[in-house]
Design an enzyme around this catalytic site. Structure first.
Site, short mmCIF file in Angstrom:
data_model
loop_
_atom_site.label_atom_id
_atom_site.label_comp_id
_atom_site.label_asym_id
_atom_site.label_seq_id
_atom_site.Cartn_x
_atom_site.Cartn_y
_atom_site.Cartn_z
N ASP A 85 -30.97 12.10 -31.15
CA ASP A 85 -30.24 13.35 -31.39
C ASP A 85 -28.94 13.46 -30.62
OD1 ASP A 85 -31.85 13.69 -28.93
OD2 ASP A 85 -31.04 15.73 -28.96
N ASP A 88 -29.72 11.01 -25.27
CA ASP A 88 -31.00 10.45 -24.82
C ASP A 88 -31.60 9.62 -25.97
OD1 ASP A 88 -31.86 12.32 -26.64
OD2 ASP A 88 -32.53 13.75 -25.13
N TYR A 236 -35.95 21.62 -28.06
CA TYR A 236 -35.65 22.20 -29.37
C TYR A 236 -36.75 23.17 -29.77
CZ TYR A 236 -31.84 18.90 -29.60
OH TYR A 236 -30.68 18.21 -29.33
N GLU A 476 -22.03 15.87 -23.41
CA GLU A 476 -22.99 15.18 -24.28
C GLU A 476 -22.64 15.40 -25.76
OE1 GLU A 476 -27.10 16.29 -23.66
OE2 GLU A 476 -27.81 14.41 -24.54
#
Ligand SMILES: *[C@@H]1O[C@H](CO)[C@@H](O)[C@H](O)[C@H]1NC(C)=O
Length: 496
Positions: A85, A88, A236, A476
């Site tokens: 995603d 990571d 999430y 990120e």
């Protein structure tokens, strides 16, 4: 930093109108014109850097290698493939499905503006849907995540080296997740439109699966963060409820299948599932604004007046983003960027801008404007606002840098991304263990592998950007920042 509109002085309207005009004028940070076609190509290339599984021979991001080939093995299923995603190495199904839905929407609405990039955009969709088909292969089961997030986040490892726990998490009848299942159905249905003429058999497979997954989502209701709390929260976690994903799934199924039952579902459940809630948000958790814009197309094209209330909701949503036209519920940074608290702000910038642009097209094709209080917003105005946000991302901002890696002269060099920040397998064939990666994480040097096209979380509310790996909220990248940006860049590359 969120300012309460009620605290503005009495002449708020005129003040904010000036602010609004300054946002739209050829702004003071403007460099020269942007190369939207170059940015489009890069925004799609980014998805290759996020690939998990066995990489194909035409893989263009060459510093990546095969990874996580045995995902699903612990559960006796094949769950290799799909996308990591963000920075990571987890495969989170909820944002991955949302990414696939928005990439598909980008192709559906703006594919004709993509030129040679069209086929790459379609491949980016397929990399997600091939995985979603595996994740939904067993009836009334959806595998919604691979990888133990605590085990993964505890290490700074290349995906190719991963030795962390690859636990496979699923929902089923006894442990439902209408949010992630509804979004997965939406993704499969939206992608079925992308493949309709290109690969009819694949398109039918996607649509049939979408129908089944939606049925499961609707029949066994619940939020996936109830049974899977420790695996999906706080990463999430579904905060906005699962009702929006049920409407969203039905709306995409209606668009893809034209079956009356989905239209009836939308009409019948509009109030029950609260279509008009929190309309000034759109992201992996909250689909309300997207539902209203998507369904409005039917109304604006003069096809379905019974859905009129969706258009009213969409109009309200648009008014809530336009500064100076009504009380702005969406805040802007001093440099003109849409800003919402909570980290990874660019996800809001690209998804809200996408809706502005999509809605503006639906309005122009039907000669409509948006009434906002005493004023009205034209389609051209919505496009200008969306373009201003895209231009900010590409470099027209107080830092005078691009927030897309590899685009422009200055861009983020220390992004919070394991694969990008560690030496490639080719440069360093030996295994780099969990904690050995810390050396690279803490290094002041630029990342060795340039993840071209990655758009990072972006500057803070004062338009400042630290370009530092530990500041993950700013540095990120994520797949759902790029997915709507692909559509925006396609449009602006073809309409200057
Ligand atoms: C944004 O970052 C800059 C530079 O790091 C810092 O000085 C400023 O206080 C930050 N602003 C906010 C609102 O956090």
């Amino acid at each position: 930093m969120a300012r309460n509109p009620r605290l503005f002085p009495a002449n708020f309207r005129s003040l904010s109108l000036i602010f609004f005009l300054s946002l739209l004028s050829v702004n003071q940070y403007s460099v020269s014109g942007h190369d939207y076609a170059d940015a489009l190509r890069k925004s799609i290339l980014f998805f290759e850097g996020q690939r998990s599984g066995k990489l194909p021979p035409d893989q263009r991001v060459r510093w990546r290698r095969d990874s996580a080939l045995h995902d699903g093995a612990t559960a006796g299923v094949d769950l290799s493939g799909g996308y990591y995603d963000a920075g990571d190495n987890i495969k989170f199904g909820f944002p991955m499905a949302f990414t696939a839905t928005l990439l598909s929407w980008s192709v559906i609405d703006f594919g004709k503006s993509m030129g040679a990039e069209h086929r790459n955009a379609v491949k980016a969709v397929k990399w997600a849907t091939d995985y979603l088909l595996k994740a939904t292969a067993v009836p009334e089961v959806v595998y919604v995540q691979v990888g133990d997030p605590y085990s993964d986040h505890n290490c700074w490892e290349r995906p190719e080296d991963m030795d962390t726990l690859r636990t496979a998490y699923k929902i089923d009848r006894a442990h439902p997740g209408s949010d992630v299942a509804g979004e997965t159905a939406a993704a499969l249905a939206a992608a079925s439109i992308v493949f309709r003429s290109r690969d009819p058999a694949y398109s039918r497979l996607l649509l049939d699966r979408a129908v089944k997954v939606f049925e499961f989502a609707d029949k066994y209701r619940g939020a996936y963060s109830t049974p899977l709390r420790s695996a999906v929260c706080p990463f999430y976690c579904d905060v906005s409820g699962y009702q929006d994903e049920l409407l969203w799934g039905a709306a995409w199924l209606h668009k893809a299948s034209r079956r009356r039952e989905y239209r009836e579902y939308i009409v019948k459940n509009e109030v029950i599932l609260r279509a008009g809630d929190t309309i000034n948000e759109f992201g992996w958790d909250n689909k309300h604004a997207g539902i209203n814009v998507l369904v409005s197309k039917e109304v604006l094209m003069g096809k379905d007046d019974e859905l009129k209330s969706f258009q009213l909701n969409a109009d309200n949503f648009i008014c809530s983003i336009l500064p100076g036209i009504s009380h702005p519920q969406v805040q802007y940074s001093p440099g003109g960027l849409i800003f919402k608290a909570g980290g990874s702000n660019m996800q809001h910038v690209t998804s809200l801008s996408f809706l502005l642009l999509a809605y503006s097209n639906y309005l122009s094709h039907s000669n409509h404007v948006v009434p906002c209080g005493g004023r009205s917003a034209s389609p051209a105005l919505l496009k200008q606002l969306a373009k201003r946000q895209v231009d900010y991302i590409l470099g027209d901002n107080p830092m005078r840098m691009s927030y897309m890696v590899g685009y422009g002269e200055r861009y983020p060099e220390r992004i919070h991304h394991r694969g990008s920040s560690l030496p490639s397998v080719q440069a360093h064939p030996a295994h780099i263990g969990c904690k050995e990666g810390s050396l690279y994480y803490l290094s002041p040097n630029p990342n060795p592998n340039v993840l071209v096209g990655a758009v990072v979380g972006g500057p803070n509310s004062s338009d400042s950007f630290p370009d530092s790996r530990p500041f993950f909220q700013e540095s990120e990248p994520t797949t759902y920042i790029n997915a709507p940006l692909v559509g925006l860049l396609a449009y602006f590359s073809a309409h200057l």
